[in-house]
Scaffold this active site. Structure first.
Site, PDB file in Angstrom:
ATOM      1  N   GLU A 121     -13.202   2.404   2.421  1.00 32.32           N
ATOM      2  CA  GLU A 121     -12.626   3.808   2.856  1.00 32.32           C
ATOM      3  C   GLU A 121     -11.803   3.715   3.857  1.00 32.32           C
ATOM      4  OE1 GLU A 121     -16.336   5.862   3.466  1.00 32.32           O
ATOM      5  OE2 GLU A 121     -16.783   5.912   1.526  1.00 32.32           O
TER       6      GLU A 121
ATOM      7  N   SER B  92     -13.339   8.155   2.248  1.00 37.86           N
ATOM      8  CA  SER B  92     -14.586   8.684   2.393  1.00 37.86           C
ATOM      9  C   SER B  92     -14.792  10.466   2.110  1.00 37.86           C
ATOM     10  CB  SER B  92     -15.192   8.787   3.762  1.00 37.86           C
ATOM     11  OG  SER B  92     -16.111   9.853   4.134  1.00 37.86           O
TER      12      SER B  92
END
Length: 350
Positions: free
Chosen positions: A241, A267
């Protein structure tokens, strides 16, 4: 994803969303255990519940809640394992007709416990059912999805889950783009900001760390398009992420004036015009591997396009794949087996 797998039918409605500190949590766990035993006794396995229609329900729930781009990866992978055909274009079709109804963070005002108190997933299902945006089908609870939605409570005066007549946005929180930079597709998150068009010069980085260091040195300017590559399923390996970079950009006040594209992922807390899962990825010789600093990149959500103003094919002959980050061990094996993000980054033993 708790919402998505509930609408998929494989998690019992009303139990997954009970907050961790709620005294009803222990009873919910016991009830789930009883359901598991009943499902085993009746030989009802996930593949009997996970159908094309159920996957459409899961996608609609992600759209209506402004959910994470990661849901695209997860649902593609689930569909593959269940043997149900599912393509990226199906996500775009459903998101285009499904409004955002849940006013949830990070783009909105409320949290998951607030949604539970307001009426929870049943209320969301009821709203979508009323609008004709859900398919009926079996669920792990033993009731159909429509039966569950008809039992929806609603707390008087709640503002978390909007009525269909007053959506937060008329279209869901994600869109699938294609173009010269992402011929196999990519995912852009639309909830939490209003921008749908951006053109600017590329600022290219070969890793998340290199991009983060540039942000820390305040080298990124308003209007730039930050390109982070070699962070895809194979190149990462594993699609980390990019939250550190996006968080730092927002912290510097650039969240509403730059765009970021990557073959990695984000995210659910990401804010701003961010495009992930660019496919084919750089490690596989995708077009993103040939972008250079200063190339003009255009991101047009309405046209569903992600293009770069450069002759990338001329650069292809000069490109050499970088050495893998792992030459032995499980990560090396993973990088050899993993598929494109456009297929859910699944692995195969073949």
């Amino acid at each position: 994803m708790a919402t998505a797998i509930t609408f998929l039918g494989i998690s019992p409605m009303g139990l997954n969303e009970i907050p961790a500190t709620d005294p009803r949590k222990a009873q919910a766990a016991f009830d789930c255990g009883q359901m598991v035993m009943r499902l085993l006794k009746d030989d009802i396995r996930p593949r009997k519940i996970i159908t094309a229609a159920a996957l459409e329900n899961a996608i609609a729930s992600v759209a209506a809640t402004g959910g994470s781009t990661n849901a695209v990866l997860h649902l593609l992978a689930i569909a593959s394992d269940a043997g149900v055909p599912l393509k990226l274009d199906a996500f775009d079709k459903i998101f285009a007709k499904t409004p955002i109804l849940a006013d949830l963070k990070p783009g909105g005002r409320f949290t998951a416990p607030d949604m539970f108190t307001a009426g929870g997933m049943r209320l969301l299902a009821h709203r979508l059912h009323e609008a004709g945006l859900l398919n009926d089908g079996p669920t792990a609870s033993g009731k159909s999805l429509f039966e569950e939605s008809r039992e929806a409570p609603e707390t008087e005066g709640q503002e978390v889950i909007r009525p269909i007549s007053k959506p937060i946005k008329k279209e869901g929180g994600l869109a699938i783009l294609r173009g010269s930079l992402a011929p196999d597709g990519c995912v852009v998150k639309l909830s939490g900001h209003e921008r749908i068009l951006h053109t600017g010069p590329a600022r290219v980085f070969e890793s998340e760390e290199a991009a983060f260091e540039a942000v820390q040195r305040r080298e990124i300017q308003a209007g730039d398009v930050v390109v982070i590559r070699y962070e895809g399923p194979k190149g990462g390996p594993g699609m980390r992420e990019m939250l550190a970079v996006t968080g730092a950009l927002v912290g510097q006040g650039l969240g509403d004036s730059i765009a970021l594209i990557t073959d990695g992922r984000f995210s659910g807390a990401t804010h701003g015009l961010m495009v992930g899962h660019v496919a084919p990825e750089a490690a596989n010789g995708g077009p993103i591997a040939f972008v250079r600093d200063g190339d003009r990149i255009t991101l047009d959500v309405r046209a569903r396009k992600l293009d770069v103003d450069a002759n990338l094919e001329e650069r292809r002959a000069e490109w050499k794949p970088p050495a893998p980050r792992y030459k032995t061990g499980v990560m090396a094996k993973y990088a050899k087996l993993v598929s494109s993000a456009s297929e859910g980054a699944i692995t195969s033993a073949a």
